[in-house]
Design an enzyme around this catalytic site. Structure first.
Site, PDB file in Angstrom:
ATOM      1  N   SER A 126       0.851  -1.188   0.000  1.00  0.00           N
ATOM      2  CA  SER A 126       0.000   0.000   0.000  1.00  0.00           C
ATOM      3  C   SER A 126       0.889   1.240   0.000  1.00  0.00           C
ATOM      4  O   SER A 126       2.029   1.199   0.478  1.00  0.00           O
ATOM      5  CB  SER A 126      -0.856   0.026   1.271  1.00  0.00           C
ATOM      6  OG  SER A 126      -1.506   1.279   1.407  1.00  0.00           O
ATOM      7  N   TYR A 169      -2.192   0.055  10.458  1.00  0.00           N
ATOM      8  CA  TYR A 169      -2.291  -0.290   9.033  1.00  0.00           C
ATOM      9  C   TYR A 169      -0.960   0.021   8.329  1.00  0.00           C
ATOM     10  O   TYR A 169      -0.431  -0.803   7.583  1.00  0.00           O
ATOM     11  CB  TYR A 169      -3.444   0.490   8.387  1.00  0.00           C
ATOM     12  CG  TYR A 169      -3.682   0.159   6.931  1.00  0.00           C
ATOM     13  CD1 TYR A 169      -4.394  -0.983   6.558  1.00  0.00           C
ATOM     14  CD2 TYR A 169      -3.200   0.989   5.917  1.00  0.00           C
ATOM     15  CE1 TYR A 169      -4.616  -1.290   5.220  1.00  0.00           C
ATOM     16  CE2 TYR A 169      -3.412   0.693   4.578  1.00  0.00           C
ATOM     17  CZ  TYR A 169      -4.124  -0.451   4.232  1.00  0.00           C
ATOM     18  OH  TYR A 169      -4.335  -0.754   2.900  1.00  0.00           O
TER      19      TYR A 169
HETATM   20  N1  LIG Z   1      -8.644   0.516  -1.479  1.00  0.00           N
HETATM   21  C1  LIG Z   1      -7.462   1.119  -1.388  1.00  0.00           C
HETATM   22  O1  LIG Z   1      -7.343   2.349  -1.595  1.00  0.00           O
HETATM   23  C2  LIG Z   1      -6.221   0.335  -1.062  1.00  0.00           C
HETATM   24  C3  LIG Z   1      -4.997   1.016  -1.091  1.00  0.00           C
HETATM   25  C4  LIG Z   1      -3.848   0.323  -0.788  1.00  0.00           C
HETATM   26  C5  LIG Z   1      -3.915  -1.007  -0.452  1.00  0.00           C
HETATM   27  N2  LIG Z   1      -5.116  -1.664  -0.425  1.00  0.00           N
HETATM   28  C6  LIG Z   1      -5.104  -3.072  -0.060  1.00  0.00           C
HETATM   29  O2  LIG Z   1      -5.733  -3.826  -1.071  1.00  0.00           O
HETATM   30  C7  LIG Z   1      -6.297  -5.024  -0.499  1.00  0.00           C
HETATM   31  C8  LIG Z   1      -7.754  -5.124  -0.920  1.00  0.00           C
HETATM   32  O3  LIG Z   1      -8.431  -3.994  -0.414  1.00  0.00           O
HETATM   33  P1  LIG Z   1      -9.818  -3.459  -1.003  1.00  0.00           P
HETATM   34  O4  LIG Z   1      -9.675  -2.007  -1.152  1.00  0.00           O
HETATM   35  O5  LIG Z   1     -10.265  -4.288  -2.158  1.00  0.00           O
HETATM   36  O6  LIG Z   1     -10.720  -3.690   0.295  1.00  0.00           O
HETATM   37  P2  LIG Z   1     -12.178  -4.291   0.493  1.00  0.00           P
HETATM   38  O7  LIG Z   1     -13.083  -3.859  -0.580  1.00  0.00           O
HETATM   39  O8  LIG Z   1     -12.511  -3.974   1.898  1.00  0.00           O
HETATM   40  O9  LIG Z   1     -11.932  -5.869   0.315  1.00  0.00           O
HETATM   41  C9  LIG Z   1     -11.182  -6.575   1.250  1.00  0.00           C
HETATM   42  C10 LIG Z   1     -11.295  -8.046   0.933  1.00  0.00           C
HETATM   43  O10 LIG Z   1     -10.562  -8.755   1.949  1.00  0.00           O
HETATM   44  C11 LIG Z   1     -11.443  -9.638   2.609  1.00  0.00           C
HETATM   45  N3  LIG Z   1     -11.098  -9.745   4.018  1.00  0.00           N
HETATM   46  C12 LIG Z   1     -10.958  -8.736   4.916  1.00  0.00           C
HETATM   47  N4  LIG Z   1     -10.666  -9.246   6.121  1.00  0.00           N
HETATM   48  C13 LIG Z   1     -10.624 -10.592   5.970  1.00  0.00           C
HETATM   49  C14 LIG Z   1     -10.387 -11.662   6.842  1.00  0.00           C
HETATM   50  N5  LIG Z   1     -10.124 -11.455   8.143  1.00  0.00           N
HETATM   51  N6  LIG Z   1     -10.426 -12.925   6.365  1.00  0.00           N
HETATM   52  C15 LIG Z   1     -10.683 -13.158   5.056  1.00  0.00           C
HETATM   53  N7  LIG Z   1     -10.923 -12.185   4.183  1.00  0.00           N
HETATM   54  C16 LIG Z   1     -10.896 -10.907   4.634  1.00  0.00           C
HETATM   55  C17 LIG Z   1     -12.831  -9.015   2.422  1.00  0.00           C
HETATM   56  O11 LIG Z   1     -13.852  -9.965   2.558  1.00  0.00           O
HETATM   57  P3  LIG Z   1     -14.693 -10.135   3.931  1.00  0.00           P
HETATM   58  O12 LIG Z   1     -14.600  -8.854   4.694  1.00  0.00           O
HETATM   59  O13 LIG Z   1     -16.071 -10.474   3.462  1.00  0.00           O
HETATM   60  O14 LIG Z   1     -14.020 -11.277   4.620  1.00  0.00           O
HETATM   61  C18 LIG Z   1     -12.729  -8.540   0.988  1.00  0.00           C
HETATM   62  O15 LIG Z   1     -12.902  -9.607   0.097  1.00  0.00           O
HETATM   63  C19 LIG Z   1      -6.082  -4.884   1.006  1.00  0.00           C
HETATM   64  O16 LIG Z   1      -4.942  -5.603   1.387  1.00  0.00           O
HETATM   65  C20 LIG Z   1      -5.860  -3.408   1.209  1.00  0.00           C
HETATM   66  O17 LIG Z   1      -5.109  -3.136   2.354  1.00  0.00           O
HETATM   67  C21 LIG Z   1      -6.263  -1.017  -0.718  1.00  0.00           C
END
Ligand SMILES: NC(=O)c1ccc[n+]([C@@H]2O[C@H](COP(=O)([O-])OP(=O)(O)OC[C@H]3O[C@@H](n4cnc5c(N)ncnc54)[C@H](OP(=O)(O)O)[C@@H]3O)[C@@H](O)[C@H]2O)c1
Length: 259
Positions: free
Chosen positions: A150, A163
């Site tokens: 990230s 985080y």
């Molecule tokens: N969005 C951004 O701006 C951004 C920026 C930098 C990095 N990221 C990273 O990208 C990745 C995906 O993020 P996203 O933005 O797509 O977030 P999101 O929409 O909240 O999706 C997160 C995914 O992870 C799953 N998850 C969360 N906690 C979990 C757990 N304890 N066990 C199993 N599954 C779990 C969620 O499913 P459930 O909650 O249903 O289990 C969902 O499928 C993450 O690692 C995040 O830190 C995101």
């Protein structure tokens, strides 16, 4: 250890039920991967439900923080497809409550570190052992790991320090496994998203709308889940034979210091 019975590569994706993980699942499916996804059984995303119900992807319901769920994920992928060619460590969470670092609780620190760092660390360890033993598919490395870092590995947010720490840890994890697995021909990469429009960033929409409007991101728009999926798909082609440990930034250039 299983030998290939198929020419189709298999991708294991954590957190594939929405957002970036779901976009990657869709993209890798389109590229001919079999896809196995783990997340908790709470998804309401109709696209995800469709993929699971049609049998296009295999869904393992569980919490990535649990060693049992991680073991079940790997066993299911091997039972169903006999191999794992790509592990996309994507599941991640922001702190449930954003608190100033002077008020951060140990409970929040533990939970975020468990999900964002401990879980991918030990899942990678488990999957790497499988990849080391399996025969490569023709024209592909014997396995590949892609971690999700990230911008927060480098940008400080004092109201979600746990985080930032977890994602800085992911970057070192990428380097550690890159070096350890290089002799086995298994590359390890990291995608580093900037500001991506997903459920995770919904609570800070206004903040990032302003950030973008003020010109802090050279490509002046939100990133989309498909932007990150595209980077994963590119890596997953397995053609960067002399590269490992690299970070692919999907951040519209926001990491570049501008005066
Ligand atoms: N969005 C951004 O701006 C951004 C920026 C930098 C990095 N990221 C990273 O990208 C990745 C995906 O993020 P996203 O933005 O797509 O977030 P999101 O929409 O909240 O999706 C997160 C995914 O992870 C799953 N998850 C969360 N906690 C979990 C757990 N304890 N066990 C199993 N599954 C779990 C969620 O499913 P459930 O909650 O249903 O289990 C969902 O499928 C993450 O690692 C995040 O830190 C995101």
């Amino acid at each position: 250890m299983s030998q290939p019975t198929t020419t189709q590569p298999t991708a294991v994706i954590t957190g594939g039920s929405r957002g970036i993980g779901l976009a990657a699942a869709q993209r890798l499916l389109a590229d001919g991967f079999s896809v196995v996804v783990l997340s908790r059984p709470t998804s309401t995303d109709p696209d995800f439900t469709e993929l699971v119900e049609s049998g296009a992807i295999t869904f393992v319901a569980g919490d990535i923080a649990s060693a049992e769920a991680r073991a079940e994920l790997v066993e299911t992928a091997l039972e169903k497809h006999g191999r794992i060619d790509l592990l996309f460590n994507n599941a991640g969470m922001a702190p449930l409550t954003r608190l100033d670092i002077l008020d951060m609780t140990e409970e929040s620190y533990d939970r975020v570190m468990d999900v964002n760092l401990r879980a991918p660390m030990f899942l990678t360890q488990r999957v790497a052992r499988v990849m080391i033993e399996q025969e490569p598919l023709e024209g592909r490395p014997p396995g590949m790991i892609v971690n999700t870092g990230s911008a927060s590995a480098n940008f400080v947010s004092t109201n979600r320090g746990e985080y930032c720490l977890s994602k800085a840890g992911v970057s070192m994890m990428t380097k550690l496994f890159a070096v350890r697995l290089a002799p086995h021909g298994i590359p390890v990469f990291e995608v580093s998203p900037g500001v991506i429009k997903t459920e995770m960033t919904k609570v800070v929409t206004e903040k990032y709308d302003t950030y973008i409007a003020e010109g802090h991101i050279p490509v002046p728009r939100w990133g989309m889940p498909a932007d990150v999926a595209e980077a994963v798909a590119l890596l997953a082609e397995g053609r960067l034979a002399y590269s490992t440990g690299d970070i692919i930034y999907v951040d519209g250039g926001m990491r570049i210091p501008v005066l």
